[in-house]
Enzyme design. Structure first.
Site, short mmCIF file in Angstrom:
data_model
loop_
_atom_site.label_atom_id
_atom_site.label_comp_id
_atom_site.label_asym_id
_atom_site.label_seq_id
_atom_site.Cartn_x
_atom_site.Cartn_y
_atom_site.Cartn_z
NE ARG A 45 0.04 1.49 3.52
CZ ARG A 45 0.97 2.39 3.75
NH1 ARG A 45 2.24 2.05 3.82
NH2 ARG A 45 0.65 3.65 3.89
CB ALA A 47 -0.09 6.90 -3.82
CD GLN A 204 -3.57 2.32 6.77
OE1 GLN A 204 -4.20 2.82 7.70
NE2 GLN A 204 -4.12 2.03 5.60
CG ASP A 245 -3.76 7.57 -1.74
OD1 ASP A 245 -3.40 6.44 -2.09
OD2 ASP A 245 -3.67 7.98 -0.57
#
Length: 354
Positions: A45, A47, A204, A245
């Site tokens: 994960r 971007a 995260q 993102d």
């Protein structure tokens, strides 16, 4: 440096981030569908890392092809569509598949499949290496902007910074985007402490950013997502910086859910809020943030915490993975080509086309 992804001898290797920080599990695969599943499930994960992984996933897919040249165009078309569908919000993914498509378009007619596949593999490596280089440049431009914006404050003390989600090596191939700026700023004596918000529902910030900061020996504290406002109120945060993102032409920025709330709090308390992202994250084909597709994920991500049921299975859930922070709340967007401050429509177009 942490080895988040690599590609060697036709094998894609990645660190499964779902198990961090308690377990470091590296997975190897030669199957493009397994790589797509890793992107979908957030084993991979962030971007820029998704973009690099997408390039390698396309390589896995073409390596699996066993047909003749006449049948490859349809196969490749379906492969690109399959990869594109894995994470619809992360524009870096589409940047990577577009680059792979460009190699195909320029070489398919005249090249053998073997030569074409070699060129596509080279492009996948280039996408990955470019992301590493971009992080170094973003960090330098970010530190320069901080020195400018906090020139008076830095004469007497260091800064405390808030960041959200994970934008370090685990997300970005190199030293990171927002976390890369923080790392370099700390090395140069600008940072006192990093405040990392937990980043619900998949944590995260708590799991990954905290792990990276601890790994690097950078002072930090983790907080719940809803705590940033009181820390700002009490003078415990000087500025905030996150990744992105997708960034639209006017500076509206899609990032991990919760980013918008931090930006609102920062504006209320008079603190600058920065975005750090490579140019590949900027999508000037979209005029504003309302055009960005926002992924809505499985409701069980809220109903369960790492497999433990914390709500009834029938609890209604709205689980947006991202929100959009208006460009009007952002002090500056830091890219590898420099920091854009002010008129984003002009500035972002300049760095994209320049």
């Amino acid at each position: 440096m942490i080895d988040a992804i690599s590609f060697k001898n036709g094998t894609f290797r990645y660190l499964d981030q779902r198990f961090l920080p308690l377990q470091e599990i590296h997975v190897e695969t030669k199957n493009h569908q397994e790589a797509i599943e890793a992107i979908k499930t957030l084993a991979v994960r962030g971007a820029p890392l998704i973009g690099a992984s997408a390039g390698y996933t396309v390589v896995l897919g073409i390596n699996e092809y066993t047909g003749d040249k006449a049948g490859f165009p349809e196969y490749f078309k379906n492969l690109i569509a399959e990869v594109n569908a894995s994470r619809p919000t992360a524009v870096n993914l589409f940047f990577a598949t577009k680059k792979m498509q460009e190699v195909y378009d320029a070489n398919f007619e005249n090249d053998s499949l073997e030569a074409l596949f070699a060129k596509m593999t080279d492009m996948a490596y280039k996408i990955h290496n470019d992301e590493i280089d971009n992080c170094d440049k973003i960090a330098r431009h970010g530190v320069e902007l901080l020195k400018q914006d906090f020139a008076d404050v830095l004469k007497t003390r260091k800064l405390n910074v808030l960041t959200h989600c994970n934008t370090g090596t685990l997300a970005c191939c190199g030293i990171g985007t927002a976390l890369g700026v923080i790392r370099l700023a700390y090395q140069e004596g600008l940072i006192e402490r990093v405040i990392t918000s937990e980043s619900r529902p998949l944590l995260q910030g708590l799991r990954l950013t905290a792990w990276e900061l601890e790994h690097d020996g950078i002072p930090f504290a983790s907080i719940s997502d809803s705590s940033s406002a009181i820390l700002m109120q009490r003078g415990m945060i000087d500025f905030a910086i996150t990744g992105a993102d997708r960034i639209t032409a006017n500076g509206d920025t899609a990032n991990k859910i919760g980013t918008y709330a931090h930006a609102i709090s920062a504006r209320y308390h008079g603190l600058p809020f920065y975005i750090a992202a490579p140019v590949s994250t900027i999508d000037i084909t979209m005029a504003e943030g309302s055009e960005i597709p926002i992924e809505e994920r499985n409701p069980d991500e809220l109903r369960k915490i790492f497999g433990t049921q914390v709500a009834t299975p029938t609890t209604p859930v709205v689980n947006f993975a991202f929100d959009v922070t208006p460009g009007t709340l952002i002090r500056g967007i830091i890219t590898e080509k420099g920091a854009v401050v002010g008129n984003y429509n002009e500035g972002l177009a300049r760095v994209v086309n320049g």
